[in-house]
Design a protein around this motif. Structure first.
Motif, short mmCIF file in Angstrom:
data_model
loop_
_atom_site.label_atom_id
_atom_site.label_comp_id
_atom_site.label_asym_id
_atom_site.label_seq_id
_atom_site.Cartn_x
_atom_site.Cartn_y
_atom_site.Cartn_z
N LEU A 25 2.10 -10.58 -12.69
CA LEU A 25 1.05 -10.61 -12.14
C LEU A 25 0.75 -9.16 -11.13
O LEU A 25 1.67 -8.52 -10.92
N SER A 26 -0.51 -9.11 -10.95
CA SER A 26 -1.08 -7.76 -10.42
C SER A 26 -1.99 -8.16 -9.41
O SER A 26 -2.95 -9.04 -9.71
N TYR A 267 0.94 -13.80 0.09
CA TYR A 267 0.58 -15.04 0.12
C TYR A 267 -0.92 -14.93 0.03
O TYR A 267 -1.71 -15.77 -0.58
N ARG A 269 -3.02 -12.42 -1.06
CA ARG A 269 -3.73 -11.74 -1.70
C ARG A 269 -3.23 -12.23 -3.35
O ARG A 269 -4.13 -12.24 -4.00
N MET A 270 -2.11 -12.78 -3.32
CA MET A 270 -1.48 -13.18 -4.66
C MET A 270 -1.62 -14.68 -4.65
O MET A 270 -1.55 -15.09 -6.15
N LYS A 271 -1.88 -15.10 -3.80
CA LYS A 271 -1.77 -16.76 -3.95
C LYS A 271 -0.52 -17.48 -4.51
O LYS A 271 -0.50 -18.32 -5.18
N ILE A 272 0.66 -16.76 -4.30
CA ILE A 272 1.79 -17.48 -4.61
C ILE A 272 2.83 -17.81 -3.50
O ILE A 272 2.60 -17.04 -2.63
N ILE A 273 3.69 -18.54 -3.56
CA ILE A 273 4.44 -18.76 -2.49
C ILE A 273 5.89 -17.98 -2.83
O ILE A 273 6.64 -18.29 -3.77
#
Lengths: 313, 313
Positions: A25-26, A267, A269-273
């Protein structure tokens, strides 16, 4: 001693059927903030929630049929405990996990969920090692070290291999460094399969044993372990240290505030944990903006196993 | 009135250069829990943090050159405000965003970050509409509705199109339903490009206007808006309702507890950050296990814009 290009390629072929090919992801905004083109290889989305399933799987797949029937054993209270349990279950192998009796119940439950058999003992390292040795003796199980095992190192390097397949012209691969398995494996992948791609590690200033080890040329220990990055408190090992000395370009140290700030950015900006340990690599990129400016940078996000009720922001 | 297969395919081709092709993720454990094979299309990882950039981009790309020079206007305090701002900036178009003066500062800041020009007004819907009308009049800007616009609907359907490209034999596509743009667009994609693939929506019991609208055959309103799924409080529109009536199989209503529980499962097991609205679709799958048992189910994860300091678990 140092694994060959063929060893690295074979590991990827071996583990691929058993692990997720995690997405890369970017984020335009994080690129703007860092000044680099950053590609996040998301092994927080890996089976078991971390890259460690890669090394665990590779190690088990290298065992003989007879060894497999007798099982594997490790001592870990972190991601490797879950990873070895899950990898072993996928391959029909018994896994014994030596854990300190003080380990949080949630971590024990995760190991049990993945089918591992927990053997509790005192927290002291010598007792943990002795307990693992007893299981080897009694059960004939093969010991698999979480980071200082050539097959584990090769397995951990497959995340960077996959990343380089998608982004072949990376200038840098950046990972966190704790026990040294991930950064050593990644450095081999970057060396053999990158195009003049350097490997850099991020390390918490509070546990900068790897940084000091590279300076002194021998494996150093940590005096304190006062970091939020709980996966990075361990020291380097005999198998991975020579690889790190030869193929890791440098180690960038980051403060606790920098780790938390990088974690929050990912968290939001990328919406990942991601785990605090994973944020260390991105924190390193933000810490040395001049070095990474305008470069293509691959970051291995090592894991996402975190207590969501205790986020540091 | 109802868009054709060609319209749907053209929308995907049109928006693809401007949006992320988001990853499709799955989890063995969530499959075990649900009894289905669930594929999560992760538009929480989309530009701007939600699927709404798809519809916004498609709408702007359908404007004439002259219209583009005069800009676009919408009224929204949610994801569409950010999405239209970001889409417009990418395409060199001015975006006016009418927002209630009571909107949280963090939402205003996000719109500004993405280059949108905020026009504040009173919260009352009639005032917001009048303010948007004034901008249309004064600036010549084109109004783009967040969900009740054919081009927006077609754009929102592209997430399900991409999902069906990766998983062509889905039995169901499941989305949340709020204003109706996402579920209508997804239903068109499933109808034209799936293999007997049904579309189902999840809706909070507390704001079950879409459920009641499908029963009564006319657009119903909500009496209360007492749900954590803050993106789903709006009612269906004239453009999307006929599509929903024709192509949506059913709407499954879920309680607030079911939403929070599904959300927690996704955070803990998938390691991704999703909005409560997105959890509604997975909650619907867990609510009707008999229906989905053994089926291949695609879920569109609609967004990840959430205040991490206020997680409900």
């Amino acid at each position: 001693m140092i694994p060959s290009k063929q060893d690295v390629a074979a590991a990827l072929e071996r583990v691929s059927p058993y692990v997720h090919k995690t997405p890369v992801l970017s984020s335009t905004l994080l690129n703007e903030i860092s000044g680099a083109s950053v590609f996040f290889k998301c092994d927080n989305l890996q089976r078991g929630g971390s890259f460690k399933i890669r090394g665990a799987t590779n190690a088990i797949l290298q065992l003989s049929e007879e060894q497999r029937t007798k099982g594997v054993v490790t001592h870990s209270s972190g991601n490797f405990a879950q990873a070895l349990s899950l990898a072993a279950r996928s391959l029909g192998v018994k896994a014994y996990i030596v854990m300190p009796d003080t380990a949080p119940e949630v971590k024990k439950a995760a190991v049990r969920d993945y089918g591992g058999e927990i053997v509790e003992c005192e927290t002291v390292l010598s007792v943990r090692e002795a307990t693992a040795a007893r299981i080897q003796e009694e059960k004939g199980a093969t010991f698999v070290h979480p980071s200082d095992d050539t097959q584990v190192i090769l397995g951990q390097g497959t995340a960077a291999m996959e990343l380089l397949e998608e982004q072949p012209d990376l200038d840098y691969v950046v990972t966190p460094v704790g026990g040294g398995g991930l950064v050593a494996g990644s450095a081999l992948s970057a060396h053999y399969f990158g195009k003049d791609c350097k490997t850099i590690a991020g390390e918490p200033l509070e546990v900068d044993d790897a940084y000091r080890s590279m300076k002194s040329g021998k494996i150093e220990s940590n005096i304190t372990i006062n970091t939020i990055a709980d996966g990075l408190k361990t020291q380097l090992g005999e198998m991975n240290f020579p690889i790190i000395m030869k193929h890791v370009d440098q180690i960038i140290r980051v403060t606790e505030d920098e780790i938390i700030s990088a974690m929050k950015l990912v968290y939001e900006r990328m919406k990942i944990i991601i785990e605090p340990s994973s944020a260390v690599a991105f924190a390193a990129v933000l810490n040395k903006k001049d070095l990474f400016k305008g470069k293509k940078v691959g970051i291995v996000i090592s894991g996402g196993n975190v207590d969501l009720s205790k986020l540091p922001f």
